[in-house]
Enzyme design. Structure first.
Site, PDB file in Angstrom:
ATOM      1  N   SER A   1      49.981  53.958 -10.717  1.00  0.00           N
ATOM      2  CA  SER A   1      48.733  54.308  -9.475  1.00  0.00           C
ATOM      3  C   SER A   1      47.210  53.216  -8.806  1.00  0.00           C
ATOM      4  CB  SER A   1      47.732  54.436 -11.493  1.00  0.00           C
ATOM      5  OG  SER A   1      47.231  52.932 -11.445  1.00  0.00           O
ATOM      6  N   CYS A   2      47.817  52.400  -8.773  1.00  0.00           N
ATOM      7  CA  CYS A   2      47.406  51.345  -7.964  1.00  0.00           C
ATOM      8  C   CYS A   2      48.285  52.372  -6.347  1.00  0.00           C
ATOM      9  CB  CYS A   2      48.923  49.997  -7.665  1.00  0.00           C
ATOM     10  SG  CYS A   2      47.984  49.589  -9.055  1.00  0.00           S
ATOM     11  N   ILE A   3      47.171  51.362  -5.464  1.00  0.00           N
ATOM     12  CA  ILE A   3      47.818  51.802  -3.909  1.00  0.00           C
ATOM     13  C   ILE A   3      47.857  50.541  -3.076  1.00  0.00           C
ATOM     14  CG2 ILE A   3      45.431  52.170  -1.825  1.00  0.00           C
ATOM     15  CD1 ILE A   3      45.782  54.076  -3.766  1.00  0.00           C
TER      16      ILE A   3
ATOM     17  N   GLY B   1      48.476  55.577  -5.609  1.00  0.00           N
ATOM     18  CA  GLY B   1      47.244  56.871  -6.454  1.00  0.00           C
ATOM     19  C   GLY B   1      47.951  57.438  -7.135  1.00  0.00           C
TER      20      GLY B   1
END
Lengths: 163, 198
Positions: free
Chosen positions: A30-32, A95
């Site tokens: 989910s990190c960018i 994401g």
């Protein structure tokens, strides 16, 4: 100068003007991973964004952690390293929504909110986006080559793609 | 804002006791399911900067079968099983299925269900808190990608993250995996108060 592979871990930011350097974030869910490059002068930065918004009351938390503070902070750092803001190009990936069918729990929508908040901050700063691979349900790794501004994105068992 | 070190030795050992009892319960349930002896390592309490957290769990790009069980209630948390693919295959094999099939996926989720159910039961027994596990969710992907959301939840307001990690292995089988309990940011204090050490 010899090059280094800089690991950019959660809530970290690395900027380099050494053309032999490679900036890497492994296993983004989910990190960018947001890269800003100015290939005319060979300056690039990579930030590993974790959450969309910094808490209202100055948390003193790492500015690289939140999309709304990470984007201005990275722009500032690459321009101080010699990049020109008008020439900056952004590439972002991550994401994802890793665990399928997570319903409407806001906790589980973090990936989409991260991507949206990052795009909002880039638009607000008038940075043009050269490449984007966000959303979906698979993890990604990102690799930024300072020498030519190439950004490679790769998922599990996939070939790297240039963005 | 809270900064490291956020907790005393006493508080950390109280938290470790959660993992001791929770994992012990979970291992008993797993042992009955597969009909083998289960070995559990000494649980470690990890209190580390967010940047270092993911690599404490394993190599970031290793493919794992991850079963995530969000826990709702007084102390919101995540329970996560992270099985390296070869271990997931051995475990499914012991239960007569294939880790890469639909049945195998249900089987892994069910194992997650059983382990997290017994872990949560132990936790409720120790703390008296109301905690309710949600249905387990499965992802097969890079380790880093499956842990970042749960770590993010634990570090929303702080730059350090606290989680409990236990290595579990099945005797006589090439199967070992990590079992993680990751309380959300504010839940750690709730747990400590319930344990009577905060």
């Amino acid at each position: 100068m010899t090059g280094t592979r800089h690991m950019v871990r959660m809530a970290e930011q690395v900027v380099s003007a050494n053309c032999d350097d490679v900036l890497v974030s492994l296993g983004l869910g989910s990190c960018i991973g947001l890269a800003l490059v100015d290939d005319a002068v060979g300056v690039a930065g990579l930030v590993h964004i974790v959450l969309p918004q910094a808490p209202a009351a100055g948390a003193g938390a790492a500015s690289a952690k939140f999309a709304d503070t990470a984007v201005p902070s990275l722009i500032d750092a690459v321009t101080r390293a010699g990049a020109r803001a008008a020439r900056l190009r952004a590439v972002l990936c991550g994401g994802a929504h890793m665990f399928g069918n997570a319903g409407t729990s806001p906790v589980m929508q973090i990936g989409a909110r991260n991507a949206e908040a990052t795009m909002d901050a880039l638009n607000a700063a008038r940075i043009s986006v050269r490449g984007k691979d966000t959303g979906g349900s698979s993890g990604r790794s990102i690799e930024v080559h300072v020498a030519n501004g190439d950004v490679l994105v790769r998922g599990v068992g996939q070939q790297a793609r240039k963005l | 804002m809270a900064v490291d070190p956020r907790y005393t030795e006493l508080e950390l050992s109280a938290v470790q006791e959660i993992a001791n009892i929770g994992t012990g319960n979970a291992a008993t349930a797993l042992g009955m399911l597969v009909g083998r002896q289960i070995d559990i390592g000494v649980p470690s309490v990890e209190l580390v900067p967010l940047a270092e957290a993911a690599e404490r769990i394993g190599p970031l790009e290793a493919t794992v079968a991850a079963v995530l069980t969000p826990v709702r209630g007084d102390a919101p948390a995540s329970l996560l099983l992270a099985l390296p693919m070869p271990s997931a295959e051995v475990l499914c094999g012991l239960l007569g299925t294939d880790a890469n099939s639909e049945l195998g996926h249900s089987c892994l989720q069910e194992i997650g269900n059983i382990l997290t159910g017994s872990y949560t039961t132990a936790l409720v027994g120790m703390t008296g808190l109301a905690l309710e596990p949600e249905p387990p969710l499965l992802a097969i992907d890079m380790l880093g990608a499956v842990v970042d959301t749960v770590l993010a939840m634990s570090a929303a307001d702080a730059d350090t993250v606290l989680f409990l990690q236990t290595a579990i292995s099945i005797e006589g089988a090439e199967c070992s995996f990590g079992f993680l309990f990751v309380p959300q940011d504010a839940a750690v204090d709730t747990l400590l108060r319930a344990l009577g050490v905060a």
